[in-house]
Design a protein around this motif. Structure first.
Motif, PDB file in Angstrom:
ATOM      1  N   LEU A 334     -21.653  77.214   7.255  1.00  0.00           N
ATOM      2  CA  LEU A 334     -22.821  76.476   6.769  1.00  0.00           C
ATOM      3  C   LEU A 334     -24.044  76.669   7.666  1.00  0.00           C
ATOM      4  N   PRO A 335     -23.909  76.608   9.006  1.00  0.00           N
ATOM      5  CA  PRO A 335     -25.079  76.899   9.846  1.00  0.00           C
ATOM      6  C   PRO A 335     -25.654  78.289   9.605  1.00  0.00           C
ATOM      7  N   HIS A 336     -24.786  79.282   9.396  1.00  0.00           N
ATOM      8  CA  HIS A 336     -25.256  80.642   9.133  1.00  0.00           C
ATOM      9  C   HIS A 336     -26.079  80.699   7.847  1.00  0.00           C
ATOM     10  N   ASP A 374     -26.665  85.442  12.507  1.00  0.00           N
ATOM     11  CA  ASP A 374     -25.337  85.292  13.100  1.00  0.00           C
ATOM     12  C   ASP A 374     -25.440  84.533  14.421  1.00  0.00           C
ATOM     13  N   TYR A 375     -26.445  84.866  15.208  1.00  0.00           N
ATOM     14  CA  TYR A 375     -26.649  84.210  16.497  1.00  0.00           C
ATOM     15  C   TYR A 375     -26.953  82.725  16.322  1.00  0.00           C
ATOM     16  N   TRP A 376     -27.959  82.427  15.486  1.00  0.00           N
ATOM     17  CA  TRP A 376     -28.331  81.016  15.317  1.00  0.00           C
ATOM     18  C   TRP A 376     -27.234  80.226  14.626  1.00  0.00           C
ATOM     19  N   GLY A 377     -26.478  80.869  13.739  1.00  0.00           N
ATOM     20  CA  GLY A 377     -25.370  80.164  13.107  1.00  0.00           C
ATOM     21  C   GLY A 377     -24.351  79.688  14.134  1.00  0.00           C
ATOM     22  N   ARG A 378     -24.038  80.538  15.104  1.00  0.00           N
ATOM     23  CA  ARG A 378     -23.085  80.164  16.149  1.00  0.00           C
ATOM     24  C   ARG A 378     -23.668  79.100  17.069  1.00  0.00           C
TER      25      ARG A 378
END
Length: 658
Positions: A334-336, A374-378
């Motif tokens: 969901l964050p991704h 991908d970075y901000w999702g993590r």
């Protein structure tokens, strides 16, 4: 039905039709003959930013749950002459030519009671030509979308409990216009009692007998309709993630195979609310009128993660809430997808933006579009509390190990992997993925953005970070929904506003370089390094998904399904040198039937070289035995602290913003 209906003899097939059907078919064949094969290659009108003749109506009947068939009807205004209709070929989010025109069937085009002939373009099979007779101002289309009935045939989107309707896969639209210039009026018929969720807003709703209901949505442009899929189901739940009265609200729409899967604790719900809060603090903007997370928790409908501007399609396996401790890997989904509302949908690469869905896309900047997402999702998964810092570190250890062992780095650079989507490779994947490479622009690019983030933190003494880039790049024009495109030069210029550097050289060196070294400088600068243990991490052990493999990737170079079927072999590894491939199944280890525990024990037993492994392999009806004298023991990735170095991961990158 008589087997005669399936005879290969044309006379028998023709005889099976009624006289009325034969007459109608003959009329259509005569009309087709008048079009002629040369016209099947008639130039397709190029898209122009001009309005169409009027709104196009589309009705989808999604009640055939047993056979997974969507019935589609369309009505569109026309004028006499040639009309070319297009089935979407290049799909946003997929970044390439993944339209499923092969699932369109039964196409009939009528002008009143007259059936018109259509002819598929012989160069572009996604284009259909039809001659509109004089005096005709509206056409009626009818066809079916035959969705997969089992996973082997593709993504299952309809089950007895739920469905996923993607309008972009169920419509034809007139060539010659931008998608934003075509107005659409959409309706859907659903089973009675089901609840739907979508970024579209309902205009009216009515019952169609005791078993069906029809919903009409407010008119929107084609680009909005195509970007607004629908989830519907018998067991649903709606959770407001914003305080009441928010002018641009975010909602979590849940549906599941069973109502028990919808039960979430207050802490679990709060983590999803924190995601919205932390995203606001990161991007300092919202580029939507409202946002709907569509989340299916199912063991029957196939999973998905697909971004849209005001919604996202998300599908996870059973236990998302019930087995919270075992599902950490799915909680960055969901964050991704939410990040994509800013990165990919609002800010969009200039060469990726197209005026409609049959113009080829170019993917050269996916290392920002997908890599930084991908970075901000993590990062957001940890800042919101969906994932713990320990789980995030274990996930980064897996990524670091993967790209440190990516043999294909020797011949293919990261920039070239952004062409993967345009290559439209088969669903079966790569037989030698470690050598061929794949969509590495996701997670490997994430390592590059960690490098950039930690360098900015180091150089600025902690005063600035990649968060500042996010606000400057994605936070502009708060409230704007129309895409704002960017180029490589725009990325470099914004990075220089945050912290001056030769960012063009920084990016190009990491994107264009070919060599064995993975981009792990960001981890080192964050105070961590890749290390190895003899047991999997808790994060890896908790992965009980249907795709879970027996993982010996960093010892033998081997991943196996639980029955011993080889799933992957790393290029150049001991397993590769012994001749293993995805064609074989490991039947026995040292003359005992294959079990993961037996192979692990055999690897450990040969550390000193006293007991080389003997594997019995089966390929079809053929058996062979191989010996592997590997002495490195079991190896599973971890992150370990770099002694004496500043810690910038848990206390910096992953720390929640107040």
């Amino acid at each position: 039905m008589s087997r005669r209906l399936f005879s290969s003899t044309p006379a028998l097939r023709w005889a099976s039709f009624s006289g009325r059907t034969r007459a109608a078919t003959a009329a259509v064949l005569l009309a087709l003959a008048s079009i002629g094969p040369a016209q099947a290659q008639h130039p397709i009108p190029q898209p122009e930013d001009k309005p169409y003749l009027g709104p196009i109506r589309i009705q989808v009947d999604a009640t055939d749950l047993d056979r997974h068939i969507f019935q589609v009807r369309q009505q569109l205004p026309v004028k006499p002459g040639r009309l070319t209709l297009l089935f979407p070929r290049y799909l946003p989010g997929a970044h390439g030519p993944y339209g499923t025109v092969d699932r369109l069937a039964g196409l009939k085009i009528h002008a009143g009671t007259q059936e018109l002939a259509w002819l598929r373009d012989t160069v572009d099979p996604f284009a259909f030509h039809v001659e509109v007779p004089a005096g005709v101002n509206e056409l009626n289309l009818a066809f079916q979308f035959l969705s997969p009935v089992q996973r082997e045939g593709g993504r299952v989107v309809m089950t007895p409990e739920m469905l996923n309707l993607q309008w972009i896969s169920m419509l034809l639209y007139p060539a010659g216009h931008h998608a934003s210039a075509l107005q659409m009026q959409a309706e859907v018929t659903l089973p009675a009692g089901w609840t739907q969720a979508s970024a579209l807003r309902v205009e009216s709703q009515s019952a169609e007998g005791p078993k069906r209901q029809r919903l009409r949505f407010k008119p929107v442009s084609l680009d909005t309709l195509a970007d607004s899929p629908l989830f519907a189901g018998a067991h649903t739940r709606r959770i407001e993630l914003d305080p009441p009265g928010h002018p641009r609200p975010v909602v979590l729409n849940l549906m599941a195979d069973d109502p028990a899967e919808l039960q979430a604790s207050e802490a679990q719900i709060q983590a999803h609310k924190n995601l919205v809060v932390q995203s606001d603090r990161l991007f300092a903007s919202r580029h939507f009128k409202h946002y709907d997370f569509l989340l299916a928790i199912s063991g029957r409908m196939s999973g998905i993660g697909l971004e849209h501007h005001e919604s996202s399609e998300n599908g996870v396996g059973l236990g998302y809430f019930k087995d919270w401790g075992k599902r950490a890997g799915s909680r960055s989904l969901l964050p991704h997808e939410y990040t994509h509302s800013w990165n990919g949908k609002f800010r969009r690469p200039a060469d990726l933006w197209t005026p409609q869905y049959n113009v080829p896309m170019q993917d050269s900047l996916l290392w920002l579009y997908e890599g930084q997402t991908d970075y901000w999702g993590r990062v957001l998964a940890v800042r919101s509390g969906l994932v713990s810092p320990e789980q995030a570190r274990d996930a980064w250890a897996e990524i670091a190990a993967t790209y440190s062992h990516r043999a294909g780095r020797l011949w293919r650079n990261l920039q070239d992997t952004t062409n993967e989507a345009a290559m439209a490779k088969s669903r079966s994947g790569n037989d030698w993925g470690n050598w061929q490479r794949g969509a590495d622009y996701y997670a490997e690019s994430g390592l590059i953005w960690l490098d950039a983030d930690t360098w900015i933190r180091e150089q600025s003494g902690g005063a600035r970070s990649l968060d500042d880039f996010a606000r400057l790049f994605f936070g502009v024009e708060d409230g704007r929904i129309a895409p704002l495109t960017y180029t490589f030069e725009d990325i470099v210029a914004t990075l220089n506003r945050v912290q001056p550097r030769d960012w063009a050289a920084f990016l190009r060196q990491r994107l264009d370089h070919k060599g064995p070294e993975a981009p792990l400088d960001g981890l080192a600068r964050a105070g961590w390094r890749l290390s190895w243990a003899e047991t999997p991490s808790e994060f890896a052990r908790a992965d009980d998904s249907e795709w879970k493999n027996d993982d010996f990737a960093y010892s033998l170079g081997l991943n196996l399904k639980r029955d011993g079927k080889v799933e992957a072999v790393l290029w150049g590894s001991p397993a590769f040198e012994a001749g293993l491939s995805r064609a074989v199944t490991v039947v026995a280890v040292n003359n005992q039937a294959y079990k993961s525990e037996r192979l692990a024990a055999a690897i450990s037993a040969n550390k000193g070289g006293a007991a080389p492994l003997e594997l019995l392999l089966r390929e079809g009806d053929r058996f062979r035995q191989v010996k592997i004298d590997y002495r490195g023991g079991l190896r599973y990735p971890r992150l370990s602290r770099v002694e004496g170095s500043p810690e910038r991961l848990d206390s910096g990158v992953l720390a929640a913003r107040p």
